[in-house]
Design an enzyme around this catalytic site. Structure first.
Site, PDB file in Angstrom:
ATOM      1  N   GLU A   1      -3.151  31.133  19.729  1.00 25.47           N
ATOM      2  CA  GLU A   1      -4.378  30.869  18.977  1.00 25.47           C
ATOM      3  C   GLU A   1      -4.037  30.302  17.601  1.00 25.47           C
ATOM      4  OE1 GLU A   1      -7.686  34.085  20.480  1.00 25.47           O
ATOM      5  OE2 GLU A   1      -6.406  34.669  18.825  1.00 25.47           O
ATOM      6  N   CYS A   2      -4.520  29.131  17.293  1.00 27.12           N
ATOM      7  CA  CYS A   2      -4.398  28.498  15.977  1.00 27.12           C
ATOM      8  C   CYS A   2      -2.942  28.398  15.544  1.00 27.12           C
ATOM      9  CB  CYS A   2      -5.254  29.239  14.960  1.00 27.12           C
ATOM     10  SG  CYS A   2      -5.649  28.248  13.496  1.00 27.12           S
TER      11      CYS A   2
END
Length: 437
Positions: A318-319
């Protein structure tokens, strides 16, 4: 557990310092405080934990829904819950502070900047209360906590100007030692720049804890019978590796709770030179890989991760996790570092944020966190941009937000998925991930 919400008149009014001062004041009064944060933020909760000594609960109607929000609240522990709001009280269409207060039926203590006002502070509070009534919002503005207010005539003028049905909850005196430095993505983290005990004690001195405890109340319990994390899902014999270091900091407490409830979790530090542990799957949370790109480029963990991913090991990033899974990362000073090269994209840091919003994604087909057609709600906030290869494959169409290219998110290769979207375990995404290990 009873609680109340600290809602601001605007962004930058000093809600985080107010939350820390109130927490310290309640602790000095012998109360165990459960901190919480309205909205999807990772940074303010790090300051909450530094002072309260327990993880801060994330309360976001968009990410969790009303029932999920209530479940998350009741997973907290303490005598009283102090909920720090996000932006101004009514700001935000996905999940405002007012929406969180409504969902939990908690009173709002309005944090107002009193540095240049007395009667105007009272007028502001009255306006915030009457706005709720006129707009048909079920929000109770119980009174005011005056931020940056001096004592003597200044504090007395604010108190006297308030009508009888708006309580004066005290003040926080101006103090340069209460300033928290910021950088891209927000304030510096709590463990990096903790406020001194002396400054916190001074800030807490004029907080009226008795009045706060009087207005605090207990939210409705979730209507669903299952309240404990993981009791509604089967525990597995799988092992999940999660990096937890200076590069991978942004992970909701509820996420780790859900992972640990359903699998064995082992943590490691790529920045410190740890290799990837033996595991059945990897979750790479967000954080600051750009600040530690040189160490990551030299880490054996990324090399092992690339090898294992090519063999079919499920990997979810994530990210910041997405950034580490890409081919390269270019920092703002123009230096380029090799990353894991699992996903076909190059990432470059920018001088201003590239996306900031609540997000809704629709799965194109089955992927690690969703089945085809499913919608996932999350949040994105990043200063980097990704330049994928022309033949890159995407797992999601973006219904709301920006994603990777404005229309799509979720680069996928082998059994690896990397998104700019942070999701909460109430979305079901992490259960779906574990079920595929």
């Amino acid at each position: 557990m009873k609680g109340f919400v600290l809602g601001g008149t605007s962004s930058g009014v000093g809600k985080t310092v107010a939350a820390l001062a109130v927490t310290r004041a309640l602790q000095n009064d012998g109360r165990a405080v459960q901190p919480a944060k309205a909205g999807p933020d990772f940074i303010d909760p790090s300051h909450h934990q530094q002072v309260a000594g327990r993880p801060s609960r994330t309360l976001d109607c968009w990410l969790e829904g009303r029932e999920g929000l209530r479940r998350n609240y009741y997973r907290g522990e303490g005598d009283v819950c102090v909920v720090e709001g996000v932006m101004g009280l009514y700001d935000g269409d996905g999940s405002s502070t007012a929406m969180v207060a409504e969902a939990l039926d908690l009173p709002v203590v309005l944090v107002a900047d009193a540095s240049a006002g007395m009667e105007s502070v009272a007028a502001t509070a009255l306006g915030f209360r009457e706005y709720a009534e006129r707009a048909g919002r079920d929000v109770e503005v119980a009174g005011v906590l005056a931020q940056r207010a001096h004592g003597g005539r200044h504090a007395e003028g604010i108190r006297e100007a308030l009508p009888d049905d708006l309580t004066y909850f005290g003040r926080i005196a101006p103090n340069s030692d209460l300033e928290i430095p910021d950088r891209h993505l927000g304030l510096e983290l709590g463990e990096e720049r903790p406020l001194s005990d002396d400054a916190l004690d001074a800030a807490a001195e004029n907080v009226r804890t008795g009045r706060l405890l009087t207005v605090a109340r207990e939210p409705p319990r979730p209507t669903e019978t299952t309240e404990d994390i993981g009791t509604d899902r089967e525990r597995t014999d799988t092992r999940i590796a999660v990096p937890r270091d200076a590069a991978f900091r942004f992970c909701y407490p509820a996420t780790m709770e859900r992972l640990r409830a359903r699998a064995d979790v082992t943590t490691f530090s790529p920045v410190a030179g740890d290799d990837l542990p033996d595991c059945d799957g990897v979750y790479l949370p967000g954080g600051y890989p750009e600040l530690h790109a040189a160490d990551l480029a030299e880490s054996p963990a990324l090399t092992t991760l690339a090898d294992r991913a090519s063999e079919g090991l499920p990997v979810l990033g994530e990210c910041g996790g997405l950034m580490a899974l890409c081919e390269s990362l270019t920092t703002t000073d123009g230096e380029t570092y090799e990353m894991a090269a699992v996903l076909p994209a190059d990432v470059e840091m920018r001088d201003r944020y590239q996306a900031l919003d609540h997000v809704e994604l629709r799965a194109r087909e089955g992927t690690l966190t969703a089945i085809g057609g499913d919608r996932l709600r999350g949040h994105e906030f990043h200063y980097s941009s990704a330049d994928p290869a022309t033949d890159a494959r995407y797992a999601f169409d973006v219904e709301r937000g920006d994603g990777i290219d404005g229309d799509r998110d979720g680069l996928t290769e082998y059994r690896t998925l990397g998104t700019y979207c942070h999701v909460h375990p109430e979305s079901g995404a992490f259960d779906a991930f574990i079920d595929q290990l």
